[in-house]
Write a protein that holds these residues in place. Sequence first.
Motif, PDB file in Angstrom:
ATOM      1  N   GLN A  31       0.811  -1.214   0.000  1.00 45.42           N
ATOM      2  CA  GLN A  31       0.000   0.000   0.000  1.00 45.42           C
ATOM      3  C   GLN A  31       0.850   1.271   0.000  1.00 45.42           C
ATOM      4  OE1 GLN A  31      -3.319  -0.366  -0.342  1.00 45.42           O
ATOM      5  NE2 GLN A  31      -2.836  -2.549  -0.399  1.00 45.42           N
ATOM      6  N   LEU A  32       2.160   1.124   0.227  1.00 50.92           N
ATOM      7  CA  LEU A  32       3.030   2.300   0.347  1.00 50.92           C
ATOM      8  C   LEU A  32       3.882   2.561  -0.880  1.00 50.92           C
ATOM      9  CD1 LEU A  32       4.327   1.700   3.990  1.00 50.92           C
ATOM     10  CD2 LEU A  32       2.414   3.132   3.263  1.00 50.92           C
ATOM     11  N   VAL A  33       4.231   1.516  -1.612  1.00 59.78           N
ATOM     12  CA  VAL A  33       5.093   1.680  -2.790  1.00 59.78           C
ATOM     13  C   VAL A  33       4.454   0.979  -3.982  1.00 59.78           C
ATOM     14  CG1 VAL A  33       7.237   1.923  -1.477  1.00 59.78           C
ATOM     15  CG2 VAL A  33       6.503  -0.330  -2.182  1.00 59.78           C
ATOM     16  N   PRO A  34       4.700   1.495  -5.190  1.00 62.10           N
ATOM     17  CA  PRO A  34       4.085   0.903  -6.378  1.00 62.10           C
ATOM     18  C   PRO A  34       4.664  -0.480  -6.685  1.00 62.10           C
ATOM     19  CG  PRO A  34       5.545   2.696  -6.996  1.00 62.10           C
ATOM     20  CD  PRO A  34       5.485   2.692  -5.497  1.00 62.10           C
ATOM     21  N   PRO A  35       3.871  -1.312  -7.363  1.00 61.85           N
ATOM     22  CA  PRO A  35       4.336  -2.655  -7.722  1.00 61.85           C
ATOM     23  C   PRO A  35       5.658  -2.661  -8.494  1.00 61.85           C
ATOM     24  CG  PRO A  35       1.995  -2.443  -8.162  1.00 61.85           C
ATOM     25  CD  PRO A  35       2.493  -1.075  -7.789  1.00 61.85           C
ATOM     26  N   GLU A 150       7.050   5.629   7.775  1.00 69.47           N
ATOM     27  CA  GLU A 150       6.254   6.254   8.834  1.00 69.47           C
ATOM     28  C   GLU A 150       5.024   5.415   9.193  1.00 69.47           C
ATOM     29  OE1 GLU A 150       5.232  10.829   9.645  1.00 69.47           O
ATOM     30  OE2 GLU A 150       4.396  10.052   7.773  1.00 69.47           O
ATOM     31  N   ALA A 151       4.424   4.774   8.219  1.00 75.14           N
ATOM     32  CA  ALA A 151       3.205   3.996   8.447  1.00 75.14           C
ATOM     33  C   ALA A 151       3.478   2.602   9.007  1.00 75.14           C
ATOM     34  CB  ALA A 151       2.421   3.876   7.146  1.00 75.14           C
ATOM     35  N   ASP A 152       4.732   2.217   9.166  1.00 76.63           N
ATOM     36  CA  ASP A 152       5.087   0.865   9.610  1.00 76.63           C
ATOM     37  C   ASP A 152       5.079   0.785  11.141  1.00 76.63           C
ATOM     38  OD1 ASP A 152       6.140  -1.638  10.115  1.00 76.63           O
ATOM     39  OD2 ASP A 152       7.847  -1.408   8.764  1.00 76.63           O
ATOM     40  N   GLU A 165      13.676   5.185  19.608  1.00 76.94           N
ATOM     41  CA  GLU A 165      12.480   6.007  19.431  1.00 76.94           C
ATOM     42  C   GLU A 165      12.681   7.002  18.295  1.00 76.94           C
ATOM     43  OE1 GLU A 165       9.654   5.628  21.003  1.00 76.94           O
ATOM     44  OE2 GLU A 165      10.349   4.127  22.435  1.00 76.94           O
ATOM     45  N   PRO A 166      11.588   7.506  17.707  1.00 73.60           N
ATOM     46  CA  PRO A 166      11.722   8.559  16.691  1.00 73.60           C
ATOM     47  C   PRO A 166      12.410   9.782  17.297  1.00 73.60           C
ATOM     48  CG  PRO A 166       9.486   7.686  16.731  1.00 73.60           C
ATOM     49  CD  PRO A 166      10.198   7.114  17.933  1.00 73.60           C
ATOM     50  N   ASP A 167      13.327  10.375  16.546  1.00 77.09           N
ATOM     51  CA  ASP A 167      14.027  11.556  17.066  1.00 77.09           C
ATOM     52  C   ASP A 167      13.570  12.843  16.384  1.00 77.09           C
ATOM     53  OD1 ASP A 167      15.247  11.562  14.578  1.00 77.09           O
ATOM     54  OD2 ASP A 167      17.272  11.232  15.331  1.00 77.09           O
ATOM     55  N   GLY A 168      12.519  12.750  15.580  1.00 77.11           N
ATOM     56  CA  GLY A 168      11.965  13.937  14.939  1.00 77.11           C
ATOM     57  C   GLY A 168      12.376  14.121  13.493  1.00 77.11           C
ATOM     58  N   ALA A 169      13.411  13.405  13.049  1.00 72.37           N
ATOM     59  CA  ALA A 169      13.854  13.547  11.659  1.00 72.37           C
ATOM     60  C   ALA A 169      12.961  12.708  10.742  1.00 72.37           C
ATOM     61  CB  ALA A 169      15.305  13.104  11.515  1.00 72.37           C
ATOM     62  N   THR A 170      12.665  13.248   9.585  1.00 68.73           N
ATOM     63  CA  THR A 170      11.892  12.532   8.574  1.00 68.73           C
ATOM     64  C   THR A 170      12.542  12.755   7.212  1.00 68.73           C
ATOM     65  OG1 THR A 170      10.419  14.399   8.134  1.00 68.73           O
ATOM     66  CG2 THR A 170       9.703  12.819   9.817  1.00 68.73           C
ATOM     67  N   ARG A 171      12.215  11.882   6.285  1.00 71.60           N
ATOM     68  CA  ARG A 171      12.629  12.067   4.898  1.00 71.60           C
ATOM     69  C   ARG A 171      11.533  11.487   4.017  1.00 71.60           C
ATOM     70  NH1 ARG A 171      17.796   7.878   4.413  1.00 71.60           N
ATOM     71  NH2 ARG A 171      16.581   5.950   4.537  1.00 71.60           N
ATOM     72  N   ALA A 172      11.524  11.909   2.768  1.00 69.38           N
ATOM     73  CA  ALA A 172      10.472  11.468   1.852  1.00 69.38           C
ATOM     74  C   ALA A 172      11.081  11.099   0.515  1.00 69.38           C
ATOM     75  CB  ALA A 172       9.437  12.575   1.673  1.00 69.38           C
ATOM     76  N   PHE A 173      10.491  10.063  -0.112  1.00 69.92           N
ATOM     77  CA  PHE A 173      10.930   9.604  -1.423  1.00 69.92           C
ATOM     78  C   PHE A 173       9.752   9.618  -2.375  1.00 69.92           C
ATOM     79  CE2 PHE A 173      13.668   7.460   1.658  1.00 69.92           C
ATOM     80  CZ  PHE A 173      14.926   7.788   1.156  1.00 69.92           C
ATOM     81  N   ASP A 174       9.987  10.116  -3.577  1.00 70.74           N
ATOM     82  CA  ASP A 174       8.973  10.072  -4.625  1.00 70.74           C
ATOM     83  C   ASP A 174       9.000   8.669  -5.210  1.00 70.74           C
ATOM     84  OD1 ASP A 174       7.320  10.297  -6.813  1.00 70.74           O
ATOM     85  OD2 ASP A 174       8.374  11.998  -7.696  1.00 70.74           O
ATOM     86  N   THR A 175       7.907   7.936  -5.078  1.00 69.57           N
ATOM     87  CA  THR A 175       7.841   6.559  -5.570  1.00 69.57           C
ATOM     88  C   THR A 175       7.374   6.480  -7.014  1.00 69.57           C
ATOM     89  OG1 THR A 175       5.551   6.196  -4.907  1.00 69.57           O
ATOM     90  CG2 THR A 175       7.263   5.753  -3.249  1.00 69.57           C
ATOM     91  N   GLY A 176       7.046   7.607  -7.597  1.00 66.76           N
ATOM     92  CA  GLY A 176       6.484   7.623  -8.931  1.00 66.76           C
ATOM     93  C   GLY A 176       4.968   7.602  -8.904  1.00 66.76           C
ATOM     94  N   GLU A 177       4.410   7.138  -7.812  1.00 67.08           N
ATOM     95  CA  GLU A 177       2.954   7.101  -7.642  1.00 67.08           C
ATOM     96  C   GLU A 177       2.534   7.736  -6.319  1.00 67.08           C
ATOM     97  OE1 GLU A 177       1.286   3.217  -8.231  1.00 67.08           O
ATOM     98  OE2 GLU A 177       2.460   2.879 -10.043  1.00 67.08           O
ATOM     99  N   VAL A 179       4.346   9.563  -2.395  1.00 70.84           N
ATOM    100  CA  VAL A 179       5.505   9.846  -1.552  1.00 70.84           C
ATOM    101  C   VAL A 179       5.559   8.833  -0.423  1.00 70.84           C
ATOM    102  CG1 VAL A 179       6.556  11.543  -0.004  1.00 70.84           C
ATOM    103  CG2 VAL A 179       5.451  12.299  -2.113  1.00 70.84           C
ATOM    104  N   LEU A 180       6.733   8.248  -0.228  1.00 69.21           N
ATOM    105  CA  LEU A 180       6.974   7.360   0.905  1.00 69.21           C
ATOM    106  C   LEU A 180       7.726   8.165   1.953  1.00 69.21           C
ATOM    107  CD1 LEU A 180       7.024   4.570   2.291  1.00 69.21           C
ATOM    108  CD2 LEU A 180       9.197   4.159   1.107  1.00 69.21           C
ATOM    109  N   ARG A 181       7.085   8.374   3.092  1.00 73.34           N
ATOM    110  CA  ARG A 181       7.721   9.113   4.191  1.00 73.34           C
ATOM    111  C   ARG A 181       8.343   8.122   5.160  1.00 73.34           C
ATOM    112  NH1 ARG A 181       6.947  14.152   5.670  1.00 73.34           N
ATOM    113  NH2 ARG A 181       6.683  13.576   7.852  1.00 73.34           N
ATOM    114  N   GLU A 182       9.545   8.449   5.616  1.00 68.71           N
ATOM    115  CA  GLU A 182      10.228   7.626   6.607  1.00 68.71           C
ATOM    116  C   GLU A 182      10.554   8.468   7.830  1.00 68.71           C
ATOM    117  OE1 GLU A 182      12.590   4.176   4.246  1.00 68.71           O
ATOM    118  OE2 GLU A 182      13.638   6.088   4.409  1.00 68.71           O
TER     119      GLU A 182
END
Length: 194
Positions: A31-35, A150-152, A165-177, A179-182
């Motif tokens: 549900q997070l990344v394209p096939p 992020e959704a995991d 624990e999360p330290d507040g940093a995030t990053r995002a990747f364009d999956t083509g379909e 954005v996958l946020r981590e």
Amino acid sequence: MALAAVRAAAAPDVAEIVRIQAGTWAAAYAQLVPPAAIEQLAGPAAREAWTAAVGAGDGHHVLVATEGEWTVGFCAAAVATAPEGAVVSAPEGAVVSDEPELGPGAWGEIGVLLVEPRWGRRGHGGRLLGAAATALREAGSLYGLAWIPEADEASRRFYARAGWEPDGATRAFDTGEGVLREVRLTGSLDLKLV
């Protein structure tokens, strides 16, 4: 019950690592990344990348978890540079600092840690994380970090049990379909797995 173990990966393990990564991502992150992105995890480029990783040495560790004759999971870890703005969770009473005097080797990164879903809840993930933490500590690292989607929620709970624990940093990747946020998780490599 078959004997469970963790060992360093070797070239013959690459096919299983590729199979586990592609299959686990297909099950957990469909549900997070394209096939098409998941398909790439099983392709020739993935095999080449894992072959290189298994043979990298110099602070790079690829480990496999086994149960009896089956390879059930794997982990890749390496010494990392100190992450900007990292906050670490440490044992009570410990003094924690991410100041430069710790040196760049004070941090280790878990690049990926996956256990096939059908082999889950049997301690393989904890054994992999524990073995990776030991290898990173032996290389001089004190703290660890991992980026997870992020959704995991399952992975967040897993790392939380180890004190990360999360330290507040995030990053995002364009999956083509989309954005996958981590999110970045950080903590001590002196693990207290529960």
